[in-house]
Scaffold this motif. Structure first.
Motif, PDB file in Angstrom:
ATOM      1  N   ASN A  42       0.809  -1.222   0.000  1.00  0.00           N
ATOM      2  CA  ASN A  42       0.000   0.000   0.000  1.00  0.00           C
ATOM      3  C   ASN A  42       0.845   1.276   0.000  1.00  0.00           C
ATOM      4  O   ASN A  42       0.323   2.360   0.289  1.00  0.00           O
ATOM      5  CB  ASN A  42      -0.913   0.011   1.229  1.00  0.00           C
ATOM      6  CG  ASN A  42      -1.923  -1.113   1.198  1.00  0.00           C
ATOM      7  OD1 ASN A  42      -2.555  -1.355   0.172  1.00  0.00           O
ATOM      8  ND2 ASN A  42      -2.089  -1.809   2.314  1.00  0.00           N
ATOM      9  N   PHE A  96       2.440   4.620  -0.662  1.00  0.00           N
ATOM     10  CA  PHE A  96       2.015   5.774  -1.453  1.00  0.00           C
ATOM     11  C   PHE A  96       2.899   6.999  -1.192  1.00  0.00           C
ATOM     12  O   PHE A  96       3.296   7.684  -2.137  1.00  0.00           O
ATOM     13  CB  PHE A  96       0.556   6.118  -1.150  1.00  0.00           C
ATOM     14  CG  PHE A  96       0.029   7.306  -1.908  1.00  0.00           C
ATOM     15  CD1 PHE A  96      -0.456   7.146  -3.192  1.00  0.00           C
ATOM     16  CD2 PHE A  96       0.032   8.577  -1.347  1.00  0.00           C
ATOM     17  CE1 PHE A  96      -0.936   8.237  -3.911  1.00  0.00           C
ATOM     18  CE2 PHE A  96      -0.445   9.666  -2.046  1.00  0.00           C
ATOM     19  CZ  PHE A  96      -0.934   9.499  -3.335  1.00  0.00           C
ATOM     20  N   TYR A 127       4.871   9.274  -3.989  1.00  0.00           N
ATOM     21  CA  TYR A 127       4.313  10.595  -4.271  1.00  0.00           C
ATOM     22  C   TYR A 127       5.352  11.694  -4.043  1.00  0.00           C
ATOM     23  O   TYR A 127       5.453  12.641  -4.841  1.00  0.00           O
ATOM     24  CB  TYR A 127       3.098  10.825  -3.384  1.00  0.00           C
ATOM     25  CG  TYR A 127       2.419  12.161  -3.586  1.00  0.00           C
ATOM     26  CD1 TYR A 127       1.537  12.353  -4.653  1.00  0.00           C
ATOM     27  CD2 TYR A 127       2.660  13.236  -2.731  1.00  0.00           C
ATOM     28  CE1 TYR A 127       0.913  13.575  -4.849  1.00  0.00           C
ATOM     29  CE2 TYR A 127       2.039  14.458  -2.919  1.00  0.00           C
ATOM     30  CZ  TYR A 127       1.171  14.621  -3.973  1.00  0.00           C
ATOM     31  OH  TYR A 127       0.566  15.837  -4.169  1.00  0.00           O
ATOM     32  N   PRO A 151      -1.416   1.588  -5.899  1.00  0.00           N
ATOM     33  CA  PRO A 151      -2.110   2.664  -5.172  1.00  0.00           C
ATOM     34  C   PRO A 151      -1.906   4.037  -5.812  1.00  0.00           C
ATOM     35  O   PRO A 151      -2.855   4.832  -5.898  1.00  0.00           O
ATOM     36  CB  PRO A 151      -1.491   2.606  -3.767  1.00  0.00           C
ATOM     37  CG  PRO A 151      -1.053   1.190  -3.624  1.00  0.00           C
ATOM     38  CD  PRO A 151      -0.589   0.792  -4.987  1.00  0.00           C
ATOM     39  N   PHE A 152      -0.679   4.319  -6.284  1.00  0.00           N
ATOM     40  CA  PHE A 152      -0.426   5.630  -6.888  1.00  0.00           C
ATOM     41  C   PHE A 152      -1.135   5.758  -8.227  1.00  0.00           C
ATOM     42  O   PHE A 152      -1.669   6.829  -8.551  1.00  0.00           O
ATOM     43  CB  PHE A 152       1.078   5.844  -7.060  1.00  0.00           C
ATOM     44  CG  PHE A 152       1.438   7.226  -7.500  1.00  0.00           C
ATOM     45  CD1 PHE A 152       1.502   8.261  -6.587  1.00  0.00           C
ATOM     46  CD2 PHE A 152       1.682   7.500  -8.837  1.00  0.00           C
ATOM     47  CE1 PHE A 152       1.822   9.552  -7.000  1.00  0.00           C
ATOM     48  CE2 PHE A 152       1.999   8.776  -9.259  1.00  0.00           C
ATOM     49  CZ  PHE A 152       2.063   9.810  -8.332  1.00  0.00           C
ATOM     50  N   TYR A 199      -4.707   6.458  -7.629  1.00  0.00           N
ATOM     51  CA  TYR A 199      -4.844   7.874  -7.252  1.00  0.00           C
ATOM     52  C   TYR A 199      -4.810   8.760  -8.497  1.00  0.00           C
ATOM     53  O   TYR A 199      -5.605   9.712  -8.611  1.00  0.00           O
ATOM     54  CB  TYR A 199      -3.718   8.240  -6.288  1.00  0.00           C
ATOM     55  CG  TYR A 199      -3.397   9.710  -6.246  1.00  0.00           C
ATOM     56  CD1 TYR A 199      -4.192  10.609  -5.524  1.00  0.00           C
ATOM     57  CD2 TYR A 199      -2.296  10.215  -6.935  1.00  0.00           C
ATOM     58  CE1 TYR A 199      -3.884  11.959  -5.492  1.00  0.00           C
ATOM     59  CE2 TYR A 199      -1.989  11.563  -6.910  1.00  0.00           C
ATOM     60  CZ  TYR A 199      -2.795  12.438  -6.191  1.00  0.00           C
ATOM     61  OH  TYR A 199      -2.492  13.770  -6.171  1.00  0.00           O
ATOM     62  N   GLN A 200      -3.919   8.469  -9.423  1.00  0.00           N
ATOM     63  CA  GLN A 200      -3.842   9.270 -10.636  1.00  0.00           C
ATOM     64  C   GLN A 200      -5.134   9.188 -11.452  1.00  0.00           C
ATOM     65  O   GLN A 200      -5.629  10.204 -11.948  1.00  0.00           O
ATOM     66  CB  GLN A 200      -2.654   8.815 -11.496  1.00  0.00           C
ATOM     67  CG  GLN A 200      -1.293   9.240 -10.962  1.00  0.00           C
ATOM     68  CD  GLN A 200      -0.179   8.846 -11.902  1.00  0.00           C
ATOM     69  OE1 GLN A 200      -0.155   7.738 -12.437  1.00  0.00           O
ATOM     70  NE2 GLN A 200       0.769   9.744 -12.109  1.00  0.00           N
ATOM     71  N   ALA A 205      -8.133   8.501 -10.371  1.00  0.00           N
ATOM     72  CA  ALA A 205      -9.290   9.045  -9.667  1.00  0.00           C
ATOM     73  C   ALA A 205      -9.206  10.552  -9.486  1.00  0.00           C
ATOM     74  O   ALA A 205     -10.194  11.267  -9.715  1.00  0.00           O
ATOM     75  CB  ALA A 205      -9.441   8.360  -8.310  1.00  0.00           C
ATOM     76  N   PHE A 206      -8.042  11.078  -9.095  1.00  0.00           N
ATOM     77  CA  PHE A 206      -7.947  12.482  -8.688  1.00  0.00           C
ATOM     78  C   PHE A 206      -7.206  13.355  -9.690  1.00  0.00           C
ATOM     79  O   PHE A 206      -7.201  14.578  -9.546  1.00  0.00           O
ATOM     80  CB  PHE A 206      -7.266  12.580  -7.322  1.00  0.00           C
ATOM     81  CG  PHE A 206      -8.034  11.897  -6.228  1.00  0.00           C
ATOM     82  CD1 PHE A 206      -9.159  12.485  -5.678  1.00  0.00           C
ATOM     83  CD2 PHE A 206      -7.657  10.654  -5.780  1.00  0.00           C
ATOM     84  CE1 PHE A 206      -9.878  11.855  -4.685  1.00  0.00           C
ATOM     85  CE2 PHE A 206      -8.367  10.005  -4.778  1.00  0.00           C
ATOM     86  CZ  PHE A 206      -9.488  10.605  -4.236  1.00  0.00           C
ATOM     87  N   ALA A 209     -11.101   3.885 -11.845  1.00  0.00           N
ATOM     88  CA  ALA A 209     -10.335   3.846 -10.595  1.00  0.00           C
ATOM     89  C   ALA A 209     -10.973   2.876  -9.600  1.00  0.00           C
ATOM     90  O   ALA A 209     -10.275   2.118  -8.914  1.00  0.00           O
ATOM     91  CB  ALA A 209     -10.244   5.246  -9.996  1.00  0.00           C
TER      92      ALA A 209
END
Length: 317
Positions: free
Chosen positions: A250, A252, A256, A271-272, A275-276, A278-279, A287
């Motif tokens: 997990n 991150f 980041y 996980p990263f 994140y990319q 989704a956000f 995502a």
């Protein structure tokens, strides 16, 4: 009073006789429910904070929804999962997750065993040394990431480049040239103390009379370690590897702050990358589908590892 005591004694004798015959003592259903009732609030809380969000994630994974277009939400079935299967970046992120996780856990465990063996020997200042070695695990991942990216791996004034400069090697931009290796440096430094503590607990729990008997029989250090110490440390090592895999997969913060998944997506893990999507890409549906795939894969791996560990605990020495 005498009658009650006699009845209680009869009950205990009957239970002992049933146990001797291999019969299980079954409590009445009402009694079983009464004993389990105090656990009901904790069970409800666990379901609310874990299973309900997961079900919502599954619902999102079956829809196509981009946050930049609020009216674009529509049911697409398993289309998001099919897109994941064709996504080369997702496969690269999955491979990076495997490399980072296994590389960190294996190297940290090897270093942890070495440090635990050193700390298991009495010497002056052992308490101070143990405290200093535990410190990296107590630091926040953000602080660890900043420390390694700025103080250790910085191409201009980092300690690594200063050290290799002493032997005439040109400075290296570690986080750009070797991004995965740079992340592994930080992760191994942070997780080695955890492995060391688990192995040290196993070393201090082993019976001293067995070690003394091996020494009296003329067994050397390596033979004693390979034949006696290492088999007794097996359960502690397996537990450390399992917990390390569950937590390191997990990761991150380090990615980041140290590489931002770059260059490009070379150092992005799952996980990263989620994140990319989704956000940064605002693709909620895809995502969520990636999250479902990762959760299912993690459950399968963790269940298999737990089964192996519990099987080793069930084996009688």
């Amino acid at each position: 009073m005498t009658t009650v005591t006699a009845q209680a004694g009869n009950i205990r004798r009957a239970q002992a006789q049933r146990a001797a015959r291999g019969e299980k003592h079954e409590l009445p259903r009402a009694e079983r429910w009464r004993r389990r009732a105090p656990l009901l609030p904790a069970l409800i809380f666990t379901i609310v904070v874990t299973q309900i969000p997961f079900l919502v994630t599954i619902w999102y994974s079956l829809h196509s929804w981009n946050l930049l277009n609020p009216g674009s939400e529509q049911f697409v079935g398993l289309s998001n999962f099919a897109d994941i299967a064709r996504d080369s970046v997702f496969r690269q992120a999955a491979w990076n997750s495997v490399v980072i996780t296994l590389g960190c856990v294996i190297v940290a465990m090897a270093l942890g065993i070495v440090l635990a063996l050193l700390l298991d020997r009495p010497f002056r200042g052992r308490g101070l040394a143990r405290t200093l070695l535990i410190t990296p695990f107590l630091l926040m991942p953000v602080a660890t990431s900043v420390l390694w990216s700025m103080a250790m791996l910085n191409p201009t004034f980092g300690l690594f480049n200063w050290t290799i400069g002493l032997v005439g090697i040109d400075p290296v931009d570690w986080t750009s040239t070797y991004p995965v290796v740079s992340i592994l440096f930080a992760l191994v430094w942070q997780w080695t103390p955890f492995m060391m503590l688990l192995v040290l607990a196993g070393l201090q729990a082993q019976p001293k009379d067995v070690l003394e008997a091996a020494q009296m029989d003329g067994a050397g250090w390596w033979r004693t370690f390979a034949s006696i110490t290492l088999p007794q440390l097996r359960r502690y090592i397996e537990l450390g590897l399992l917990l390390g895999i569950i937590y390191v997969v997990n990761t991150f913060d380090q990615i980041y702050l140290m590489t931002a998944g770059g260059p490009g997506t070379e150092s992005a893990n799952l996980p990263f990358y989620i994140y990319q999507r989704a956000f940064l890409g605002f693709d909620v549906g895809q995502a969520a589908a990636m999250g479902v795939v990762v959760v299912i894969a993690t459950i399968i791996v963790a269940s298999a590892a737990l089964r192996l560990i519990f099987r080793s605990f069930d084996v009688k020495d």
